[in-house]
Write a protein that holds these residues in place. Structure first.
Motif, PDB file in Angstrom:
ATOM      1  N   GLU A 432       3.691  51.472  48.141  1.00 21.46           N
ATOM      2  CA  GLU A 432       3.322  50.058  48.333  1.00 21.46           C
ATOM      3  C   GLU A 432       4.557  49.199  48.608  1.00 21.46           C
ATOM      4  O   GLU A 432       4.509  48.263  49.404  1.00 21.46           O
ATOM      5  CB  GLU A 432       2.567  49.535  47.109  1.00 21.46           C
ATOM      6  CG  GLU A 432       1.153  50.067  46.986  1.00 21.46           C
ATOM      7  CD  GLU A 432       0.331  49.831  48.238  1.00 21.46           C
ATOM      8  OE1 GLU A 432       0.221  48.676  48.699  1.00 21.46           O
ATOM      9  OE2 GLU A 432      -0.204  50.823  48.775  1.00 21.46           O
ATOM     10  N   SER A 433       5.665  49.515  47.937  1.00 25.23           N
ATOM     11  CA  SER A 433       6.909  48.771  48.183  1.00 25.23           C
ATOM     12  C   SER A 433       7.386  48.986  49.617  1.00 25.23           C
ATOM     13  O   SER A 433       7.836  48.043  50.280  1.00 25.23           O
ATOM     14  CB  SER A 433       8.001  49.203  47.196  1.00 25.23           C
ATOM     15  OG  SER A 433       7.681  48.787  45.883  1.00 25.23           O
ATOM     16  N   LEU A 434       7.285  50.216  50.102  1.00 27.78           N
ATOM     17  CA  LEU A 434       7.639  50.492  51.495  1.00 27.78           C
ATOM     18  C   LEU A 434       6.742  49.687  52.443  1.00 27.78           C
ATOM     19  O   LEU A 434       7.210  49.158  53.454  1.00 27.78           O
ATOM     20  CB  LEU A 434       7.495  51.989  51.787  1.00 27.78           C
ATOM     21  CG  LEU A 434       8.486  52.922  51.064  1.00 27.78           C
ATOM     22  CD1 LEU A 434       8.082  54.382  51.254  1.00 27.78           C
ATOM     23  CD2 LEU A 434       9.912  52.701  51.553  1.00 27.78           C
ATOM     24  N   HIS A 435       5.464  49.583  52.087  1.00 22.98           N
ATOM     25  CA  HIS A 435       4.508  48.840  52.906  1.00 22.98           C
ATOM     26  C   HIS A 435       4.853  47.341  52.927  1.00 22.98           C
ATOM     27  O   HIS A 435       4.776  46.685  53.975  1.00 22.98           O
ATOM     28  CB  HIS A 435       3.093  49.062  52.370  1.00 22.98           C
ATOM     29  CG  HIS A 435       2.020  48.372  53.139  1.00 22.98           C
ATOM     30  ND1 HIS A 435       1.892  48.481  54.513  1.00 22.98           N
ATOM     31  CD2 HIS A 435       1.016  47.545  52.732  1.00 22.98           C
ATOM     32  CE1 HIS A 435       0.861  47.759  54.916  1.00 22.98           C
ATOM     33  NE2 HIS A 435       0.317  47.178  53.864  1.00 22.98           N
ATOM     34  N   ILE A 436       5.254  46.797  51.786  1.00 25.22           N
ATOM     35  CA  ILE A 436       5.642  45.381  51.705  1.00 25.22           C
ATOM     36  C   ILE A 436       6.876  45.127  52.583  1.00 25.22           C
ATOM     37  O   ILE A 436       6.919  44.178  53.371  1.00 25.22           O
ATOM     38  CB  ILE A 436       5.921  44.975  50.240  1.00 25.22           C
ATOM     39  CG1 ILE A 436       4.624  44.944  49.428  1.00 25.22           C
ATOM     40  CG2 ILE A 436       6.611  43.604  50.182  1.00 25.22           C
ATOM     41  CD1 ILE A 436       4.832  44.781  47.933  1.00 25.22           C
ATOM     42  N   ILE A 437       7.884  45.979  52.436  1.00 25.70           N
ATOM     43  CA  ILE A 437       9.123  45.812  53.209  1.00 25.70           C
ATOM     44  C   ILE A 437       8.833  45.910  54.707  1.00 25.70           C
ATOM     45  O   ILE A 437       9.372  45.140  55.513  1.00 25.70           O
ATOM     46  CB  ILE A 437      10.165  46.869  52.779  1.00 25.70           C
ATOM     47  CG1 ILE A 437      10.590  46.642  51.322  1.00 25.70           C
ATOM     48  CG2 ILE A 437      11.391  46.830  53.693  1.00 25.70           C
ATOM     49  CD1 ILE A 437      11.405  47.776  50.728  1.00 25.70           C
ATOM     50  N   GLU A 438       7.951  46.843  55.067  1.00 26.75           N
ATOM     51  CA  GLU A 438       7.602  47.060  56.472  1.00 26.75           C
ATOM     52  C   GLU A 438       7.031  45.793  57.117  1.00 26.75           C
ATOM     53  O   GLU A 438       7.277  45.501  58.286  1.00 26.75           O
ATOM     54  CB  GLU A 438       6.584  48.195  56.547  1.00 26.75           C
ATOM     55  CG  GLU A 438       6.550  48.946  57.848  1.00 26.75           C
ATOM     56  CD  GLU A 438       5.728  50.221  57.708  1.00 26.75           C
ATOM     57  OE1 GLU A 438       6.072  51.208  58.372  1.00 26.75           O
ATOM     58  OE2 GLU A 438       4.741  50.229  56.936  1.00 26.75           O
TER      59      GLU A 438
END
Length: 531
Positions: A432-438
């Motif tokens: 989810e953190s990767l998704h937010i940063i993306e």
């Protein structure tokens, strides 16, 4: 939601708190802060908020309603307040902390002992009129831990009566786990009463690396206080400092640029990934999976390299400032972050192959250390621990800040409440953190990275609270200002203290080996507890 503030007389406190819990559904004791509002003056009453007291931050998990309760006693010789441990389990350790530093005894508390300081410490160092240097010369002796605890009750005439209970009986077999033990994740000691391999009860001993940071803050200017936040939960340094800057900015009415909001959000999520990777690595090491431990450290280096290029640091980052950030992002920042996202996604499957899907990990983690949703809320065990028990407690969703209202992400929830659920939450939160940063990395707006601030920062008189979703739960900052360039009181809601508070409850009846798995999946960091 906006916080409503009420003042309650000590004699009415318990009844009113019980009413708030039952009628207003204030089931989450968010923060409990000891206070010294100064020496009483002639004509003062409890309503004037003089003397010694406590500030309670409450929240309803059903309605989202928030409330601040303040109470004070004018008696400095024998200050007493009623306990609220029978209403919220999470009050037990914070009340002991207040007793330790302010000397307020909580009548009805089941374990009224010092929490951080030595048993032979003289005085209460957080009082404004205390002089620790005079009363406490350097002692190089090793003190023995007292095997007794006090419970203060009131008799029929309202006078205190003290009962002394033996913590561990002579027949009990008590072993020490820590303070020098890798599986305690820092200098922390558990005194564990055993019956064979089964845990009967646990006594948590804190304070081995207590540095008095909250006391130090009272003699530091606001910019000087920032550096100390990186030394609390050092695996959430970026988030800690974000919370303090946000609290000061809120108090001063300072609005940072949209560019800063995006940068802070990306940095917070990189920090969360860094922390969760280390959680994975250390848990694997605790359970004997050394190869997985090395895989995690390999991947964490990628995040630290990104931090180092922009911040100049890898662990102690010193990046957020009042009104912005220390420096703009490095020219390589966007490129390196975009390279890291697919790299990390691939390796998450590797984690699952080597550890998460391993039958040994399942046997060690599934059904072990179960924390119910009701207990998670009562203890205030936020973060991945609370969400593994089905409690939707994410500050990014409850009280959106920075750029979190501009991104789409799931709050990861599991309902089992066991060690494996706590493991799964952290692994899925990396995704989810990767998704937010993306969603943010290609859309960082132009604008200043630092607002112009006065050379001497003074916060308007008043009390303020701000919180962020740290790597292991809600990290909150309570600030009380008298309009000076230094805070009158600056208290941190440690993410780890409520987590350690659950240990006795969820370890009882388990095996001594389970304690290692439970401690690893709670993911506390000791310097955060020992503020």
């Amino acid at each position: 939601m906006m916080e409503k503030e009420i003042h309650i007389k000590p004699q009415d406190l318990h009844a009113e708190m019980l009413r708030l819990r039952q009628e207003e559904q204030m089931d989450f004791l968010e923060s409990l802060t000891g206070m010294d509002w100064g020496l009483p003056a002639e004509g003062d009453t409890e309503e004037t908020m003089r003397g010694l007291g406590v500030v309670y931050h409450l929240e309803s998990t059903t309605s989202g309603k928030r409330m601040v309760v303040k109470t004070a006693t004018l008696d400095r010789e024998q200050p007493e307040l009623p306990t609220v441990t029978d209403i919220w389990k999470g009050a037990e350790l914070p009340e002991r902390e207040v007793y330790d530093f302010f000397g307020i005894e909580f009548t009805g508390h089941p374990d009224m002992r010092r929490l951080f300081l030595r048993n032979d410490w003289v005085g209460y160092p957080m009082r404004k009129d205390n002089d620790p240097a005079k009363d406490n010369p350097l002692r190089m002796t090793n003190e023995e831990t007292e095997d007794t605890t006090q419970e203060v009750e009131l008799d029929e005439e309202g006078r205190p009566k003290t009962k002394t209970n033996v913590l561990f009986g002579d027949e009990e077999y008590v072993v020490n786990i820590g303070p020098q033990h890798p599986a305690t994740h820092g200098v922390l000691r558990f005194r564990v009463s055993l019956e064979g391999e089964n845990i009967r009860k646990i006594d948590v001993n804190c304070g081995y690396i207590h540095r008095g940071i909250e006391k130090m803050n009272e003699s530091l200017t606001y910019p000087q206080t920032l550096a100390l936040t990186d030394r609390l939960d050092y695996l959430g340094a970026m988030q800690n400092r974000h919370a303090l800057c946000m609290c000061i900015e809120k108090a001063m009415g300072v609005e940072v640029s949209e560019r800063v909001q995006y940068i802070r959000t990306i940095m917070d999520e990189l920090q969360r990934i860094d922390s969760h990777i280390l959680f994975f690595s250390c848990l694997c090491q605790d359970l004997g999976a050394t190869t997985a431990f090395l895989y995690g450290f390999r991947d964490r280096e990628k995040v630290l390299d990104i931090f180092e290029e922009t911040c100049g640091g890898r662990l102690i980052l010193n990046y957020n400032t009042i009104g912005g950030v220390q420096a703009d992002i490095h020219p390589n920042f966007v490129h390196r972050v975009k390279e890291f996202i697919p790299y990390m996604r691939r390796n998450l499957q590797e984690y699952e192959d080597i550890f998460g899907g391993n039958v040994i990990a399942h046997q060690r983690l599934k059904g072990v250390g179960v924390l119910s949703r009701e207990d998670a809320i009562s203890f205030g065990a936020t973060g991945g621990t609370g969400r593994a028990s089905g409690w939707a407690c994410d500050v990014r969703k409850r009280m959106p800040y920075a750029a979190y209202d501009k991104v789409d992400f799931k709050e990861i929830l599991h309902t089992e409440g066991d060690c494996y659920a706590r493991y799964r939450v952290r692994i899925e939160e990396i995704e989810e953190s990767l998704h937010i940063i993306e969603q943010l990395i290609d859309n960082i707006p132009e604008g200043p990275y630092q607002e112009k601030m006065k050379p001497i920062i003074k916060v308007p008189e008043g009390s303020y609270y701000a919180a962020v979703e740290g790597s292991r739960g809600e990290f909150g900052v309570y600030l009380e200002s008298r309009g000076d360039k230094m805070p009158y009181r600056l208290h941190y809601r440690a993410t780890g203290l409520p987590l350690v508070g659950t240990m006795d409850t969820i370890c009882r009846g388990g095996k001594i080996a389970d304690l290692i798995a439970i401690g690893g999946t709670l993911d506390y960091v000791v310097p955060d507890i020992d503020r």
